[in-house]
Design a protein around this motif. Structure first.
Motif, PDB file in Angstrom:
ATOM      1  N   ASP A   1      -4.443  -8.901  -2.954  1.00 26.43           N
ATOM      2  CA  ASP A   1      -5.349  -9.536  -3.915  1.00 26.43           C
ATOM      3  C   ASP A   1      -5.471  -8.692  -5.175  1.00 26.43           C
ATOM      4  O   ASP A   1      -5.466  -9.207  -6.303  1.00 26.43           O
ATOM      5  CB  ASP A   1      -6.744  -9.721  -3.303  1.00 26.43           C
ATOM      6  N   MET A   2      -5.620  -7.374  -4.987  1.00 28.27           N
ATOM      7  CA  MET A   2      -5.767  -6.472  -6.131  1.00 28.27           C
ATOM      8  C   MET A   2      -4.523  -6.506  -7.001  1.00 28.27           C
ATOM      9  O   MET A   2      -4.604  -6.551  -8.234  1.00 28.27           O
ATOM     10  CB  MET A   2      -6.018  -5.038  -5.637  1.00 28.27           C
ATOM     11  N   THR A   3      -3.347  -6.498  -6.374  1.00 25.97           N
ATOM     12  CA  THR A   3      -2.098  -6.557  -7.129  1.00 25.97           C
ATOM     13  C   THR A   3      -2.027  -7.839  -7.947  1.00 25.97           C
ATOM     14  O   THR A   3      -1.615  -7.835  -9.115  1.00 25.97           O
ATOM     15  CB  THR A   3      -0.892  -6.482  -6.177  1.00 25.97           C
ATOM     16  N   LEU A   4      -2.459  -8.951  -7.359  1.00 28.28           N
ATOM     17  CA  LEU A   4      -2.451 -10.225  -8.057  1.00 28.28           C
ATOM     18  C   LEU A   4      -3.411 -10.208  -9.241  1.00 28.28           C
ATOM     19  O   LEU A   4      -3.063 -10.660 -10.337  1.00 28.28           O
ATOM     20  CB  LEU A   4      -2.830 -11.355  -7.094  1.00 28.28           C
ATOM     21  N   MET A   5      -4.599  -9.632  -9.036  1.00 22.30           N
ATOM     22  CA  MET A   5      -5.590  -9.602 -10.112  1.00 22.30           C
ATOM     23  C   MET A   5      -5.162  -8.690 -11.259  1.00 22.30           C
ATOM     24  O   MET A   5      -5.501  -8.919 -12.410  1.00 22.30           O
ATOM     25  CB  MET A   5      -6.948  -9.161  -9.570  1.00 22.30           C
ATOM     26  N   LEU A   6      -4.370  -7.663 -10.929  1.00 22.74           N
ATOM     27  CA  LEU A   6      -3.886  -6.762 -11.967  1.00 22.74           C
ATOM     28  C   LEU A   6      -2.651  -7.307 -12.686  1.00 22.74           C
ATOM     29  O   LEU A   6      -2.137  -6.681 -13.599  1.00 22.74           O
ATOM     30  CB  LEU A   6      -3.553  -5.399 -11.355  1.00 22.74           C
ATOM     31  N   SER A   7      -2.194  -8.495 -12.271  1.00 26.49           N
ATOM     32  CA  SER A   7      -0.996  -9.064 -12.885  1.00 26.49           C
ATOM     33  C   SER A   7      -1.223  -9.456 -14.336  1.00 26.49           C
ATOM     34  O   SER A   7      -0.270  -9.691 -15.070  1.00 26.49           O
ATOM     35  CB  SER A   7      -0.521 -10.283 -12.076  1.00 26.49           C
ATOM     36  N   ASN A   8      -2.481  -9.547 -14.758  1.00 26.19           N
ATOM     37  CA  ASN A   8      -2.772  -9.852 -16.162  1.00 26.19           C
ATOM     38  C   ASN A   8      -2.471  -8.679 -17.077  1.00 26.19           C
ATOM     39  O   ASN A   8      -2.446  -8.834 -18.302  1.00 26.19           O
ATOM     40  CB  ASN A   8      -4.254 -10.236 -16.322  1.00 26.19           C
ATOM     41  N   MET A   9      -2.286  -7.496 -16.513  1.00 21.04           N
ATOM     42  CA  MET A   9      -2.012  -6.316 -17.328  1.00 21.04           C
ATOM     43  C   MET A   9      -0.565  -6.339 -17.807  1.00 21.04           C
ATOM     44  O   MET A   9       0.365  -6.478 -17.008  1.00 21.04           O
ATOM     45  CB  MET A   9      -2.282  -5.051 -16.521  1.00 21.04           C
ATOM     46  N   PRO A  10      -0.326  -6.191 -19.101  1.00 19.13           N
ATOM     47  CA  PRO A  10       1.053  -6.194 -19.612  1.00 19.13           C
ATOM     48  C   PRO A  10       1.819  -4.964 -19.151  1.00 19.13           C
ATOM     49  O   PRO A  10       1.245  -3.971 -18.702  1.00 19.13           O
ATOM     50  CB  PRO A  10       0.850  -6.184 -21.136  1.00 19.13           C
ATOM     51  N   GLU A  11       3.120  -5.037 -19.296  1.00 17.51           N
ATOM     52  CA  GLU A  11       3.977  -3.944 -18.826  1.00 17.51           C
ATOM     53  C   GLU A  11       3.589  -2.607 -19.442  1.00 17.51           C
ATOM     54  O   GLU A  11       3.563  -1.581 -18.748  1.00 17.51           O
ATOM     55  CB  GLU A  11       5.442  -4.251 -19.148  1.00 17.51           C
ATOM     56  N   ASP A  12       3.280  -2.588 -20.726  1.00 19.29           N
ATOM     57  CA  ASP A  12       2.941  -1.325 -21.390  1.00 19.29           C
ATOM     58  C   ASP A  12       1.649  -0.711 -20.854  1.00 19.29           C
ATOM     59  O   ASP A  12       1.391   0.470 -21.066  1.00 19.29           O
ATOM     60  CB  ASP A  12       2.820  -1.520 -22.907  1.00 19.29           C
ATOM     61  N   GLY A  13       0.848  -1.510 -20.167  1.00 19.07           N
ATOM     62  CA  GLY A  13      -0.347  -0.978 -19.537  1.00 19.07           C
ATOM     63  C   GLY A  13      -0.062  -0.318 -18.204  1.00 19.07           C
ATOM     64  O   GLY A  13      -0.897   0.427 -17.680  1.00 19.07           O
ATOM     65  N   ARG A  14       1.135  -0.567 -17.651  1.00 22.55           N
ATOM     66  CA  ARG A  14       1.481  -0.043 -16.330  1.00 22.55           C
ATOM     67  C   ARG A  14       2.420   1.151 -16.386  1.00 22.55           C
ATOM     68  O   ARG A  14       2.466   1.948 -15.460  1.00 22.55           O
ATOM     69  CB  ARG A  14       2.166  -1.133 -15.497  1.00 22.55           C
ATOM     70  N   LEU A  15       3.190   1.277 -17.466  1.00 17.47           N
ATOM     71  CA  LEU A  15       4.234   2.307 -17.527  1.00 17.47           C
ATOM     72  C   LEU A  15       3.646   3.701 -17.711  1.00 17.47           C
ATOM     73  O   LEU A  15       2.651   3.887 -18.408  1.00 17.47           O
ATOM     74  CB  LEU A  15       5.197   2.008 -18.679  1.00 17.47           C
ATOM     75  N   GLN A  16       4.278   4.678 -17.084  1.00 16.82           N
ATOM     76  CA  GLN A  16       3.928   6.080 -17.272  1.00 16.82           C
ATOM     77  C   GLN A  16       4.569   6.590 -18.569  1.00 16.82           C
ATOM     78  O   GLN A  16       5.450   5.936 -19.141  1.00 16.82           O
ATOM     79  CB  GLN A  16       4.393   6.908 -16.079  1.00 16.82           C
ATOM     80  N   PHE A  17       4.165   7.775 -19.013  1.00 14.73           N
ATOM     81  CA  PHE A  17       4.614   8.247 -20.328  1.00 14.73           C
ATOM     82  C   PHE A  17       6.139   8.272 -20.475  1.00 14.73           C
ATOM     83  O   PHE A  17       6.661   7.730 -21.457  1.00 14.73           O
ATOM     84  CB  PHE A  17       4.032   9.635 -20.643  1.00 14.73           C
ATOM     85  N   PRO A  18       6.876   8.872 -19.546  1.00 17.95           N
ATOM     86  CA  PRO A  18       8.338   8.886 -19.738  1.00 17.95           C
ATOM     87  C   PRO A  18       8.935   7.483 -19.796  1.00 17.95           C
ATOM     88  O   PRO A  18       9.898   7.240 -20.542  1.00 17.95           O
ATOM     89  CB  PRO A  18       8.847   9.655 -18.506  1.00 17.95           C
ATOM     90  N   GLU A  19       8.371   6.552 -19.018  1.00 24.97           N
ATOM     91  CA  GLU A  19       8.866   5.175 -19.030  1.00 24.97           C
ATOM     92  C   GLU A  19       8.570   4.496 -20.362  1.00 24.97           C
ATOM     93  O   GLU A  19       9.427   3.776 -20.908  1.00 24.97           O
ATOM     94  CB  GLU A  19       8.232   4.389 -17.890  1.00 24.97           C
ATOM     95  N   LEU A  20       7.385   4.716 -20.894  1.00 27.53           N
ATOM     96  CA  LEU A  20       7.048   4.179 -22.214  1.00 27.53           C
ATOM     97  C   LEU A  20       7.984   4.734 -23.281  1.00 27.53           C
ATOM     98  O   LEU A  20       8.487   4.000 -24.138  1.00 27.53           O
ATOM     99  CB  LEU A  20       5.601   4.530 -22.577  1.00 27.53           C
ATOM    100  N   ALA A  21       8.190   6.050 -23.237  1.00 27.10           N
ATOM    101  CA  ALA A  21       9.063   6.686 -24.223  1.00 27.10           C
ATOM    102  C   ALA A  21      10.471   6.118 -24.156  1.00 27.10           C
ATOM    103  O   ALA A  21      11.066   5.750 -25.179  1.00 27.10           O
ATOM    104  CB  ALA A  21       9.082   8.194 -23.999  1.00 27.10           C
ATOM    105  N   ASN A  22      11.010   6.011 -22.951  1.00 25.13           N
ATOM    106  CA  ASN A  22      12.368   5.492 -22.799  1.00 25.13           C
ATOM    107  C   ASN A  22      12.465   4.037 -23.222  1.00 25.13           C
ATOM    108  O   ASN A  22      13.466   3.616 -23.827  1.00 25.13           O
ATOM    109  CB  ASN A  22      12.819   5.643 -21.345  1.00 25.13           C
TER     110      ASN A  22
END
Length: 403
Positions: free
Chosen positions: A26-47
């Motif tokens: 349920d929590m994973t489903l509710m967090l699905s509204n978060m865009p990808e940039d809200g989920r990525l860690q710093f190295p992933e964002l940078a890349n």
């Protein structure tokens, strides 16, 4: 605009509903509204946005293991970025190609980003675990005395330079003041620190802080809260923070409740630069962990109206400091060049407090008030128009005081 009291009530209602009914799925489903940039860690964002990112571990003298990121550039021009309270290196990249990281990389700087102990990237120690209460026995004092010097030494050794330039935001400026006072030999290792919304005095902070100051501003209450919360404040992987993310990423009322009702009340109102589309990205990265003791230390600074070390109470102060009151940080020892950058609508770092700070620092080379009338505390790192109103000033300062 929804009143703050109603906003908090709505958030609480959402959190309670989630807590009662949510499984992991349920929590994973509710967090699905978060865009990808809200989920990525710093190295992933940078890349994702085309930046090479190197990751290093730095061990402090008191054995905390910190994560330090580097986006390589001209090693003759290292610039070190330090985040604020409950924040991380992510904060300087959340605006992607209009972020501070992008601007500095574009201008050829060698960009380094530190993570203070206790945030999501720096939750390690050579002998302690985050589950140990002792792990969380730190405040802004330890971050300035141990974390910042360790990361500066690493950058200088890696680049072969004798000095670097730095940019700090909020608590990321406080640690420079602490370091300059407690470890004065490090003043010579910093050519210039640009302080965005600097924090040393909190005499005139906005009303939302007042209830917390009265509740937690004393040493006894601070100690009790630290034990009750097991020392850890809003860690990124906690259920509490996940629930906050759910509450602030819903399509209905999230912006009115979380941005207008809570964020703006605390740091100043600027809906033009903190637009609804950006909220779920920001909330994906903030808050991301610190110690209860760090929060209590700031509240003590506000309550006592003194920029001083942590107050343990009369008896413990006598044992630890040799005096009944904690020692003041001697700002006259902070000899590094400092540029202060302030926002007119920042309700956390009030103009009167900044004038007091300005008078006590020996070498303030620039005091800049942002032209944007609504510029608030978080606009310094998240503002939509930073590249228009802020970055050229930063570049001018870095260029002027580069030796």
């Amino acid at each position: 605009m929804i009143p703050r009291s109603i906003s908090l009530a709505i958030i609480l209602s959402i959190l309670l509903q989630c807590a009662r009914s949510s499984t992991l799925d349920d929590m994973t489903l509710m967090l699905s509204n978060m865009p990808e940039d809200g989920r990525l860690q710093f190295p992933e964002l940078a890349n994702k946005y085309g930046y090479k990112c190197d990751t290093y571990n730095v061990t402090t003298d008191d054995r905390y293991i910190l994560t330090l990121y580097n986006i390589p550039g001209d090693t003759r021009r290292p610039v070190y970025l330090q985040h604020g309270f409950e924040d991380s290196a992510d904060t300087f990249l959340l605006r992607t190609n209009t972020s501070l990281v992008a601007f500095l990389v574009e201008h050829g700087y060698d960009v380094w980003l530190g993570n203070m102990r206790g945030n999501k990237y720096s939750r390690a120690h050579e002998s302690l675990l985050p589950d140990d209460l002792q792990f969380w026995e730190f405040s802004v004092h330890e971050a300035g005395t141990y974390d910042l010097p360790a990361m500066i030494d690493f950058v200088l050794k890696h680049t072969g330079q004798k000095q670097l330039q730095a940019i700090g935001h909020s608590e990321g400026t406080t640690v420079f003041f602490v370091m300059g006072a407690q470890r004065p030999e490090y003043n010579d290792k910093v050519k210039l620190v640009i302080c965005l919304s600097p924090v040393a005095y909190l005499h005139h902070s906005s009303p939302p802080l007042f209830p917390l100051i009265s509740l937690v501003g004393g040493p006894a209450a601070s100690a009790a809260l630290s034990v009750a919360a097991h020392g850890d404040l809003l860690k990124n992987s906690s259920v509490a923070v996940d629930l906050i993310k759910v509450a602030c990423t819903q399509k209905l009322l999230s912006y009115e409740v979380c941005a207008e009702g809570v964020f703006f009340t605390a740091v100043g109102r600027d809906s033009e630069q903190f637009e609804p589309e950006f909220l779920p990205i920001a909330i994906g990265h903030y808050p991301c962990g610190s110690s209860v003791k760090t929060g209590a230390h700031f509240l003590q600074i506000a309550a006592r109206k003194k920029f001083a070390q942590y107050d343990y109470g009369l008896a413990q102060n006598k044992l630890k400091y040799g005096s009944l009151e904690p020692p003041l940080y001697d700002l006259s020892k902070v000899k590094m060049k400092i540029a202060l950058v302030v926002g007119k609508a920042d309700t956390l770092t009030a103009p009167k407090d900044l004038q007091l700070l300005r008078k006590q620092l020996p070498d303030v080379v620039n005091y800049h008030v942002m032209d944007w009338e609504k510029w608030n505390h978080f606009d310094m790192v998240w503002g939509k128009y930073m590249y228009v109103f802020l970055f050229n000033h930063i570049h001018e300062m870095l260029t002027k005081y580069y030796v």
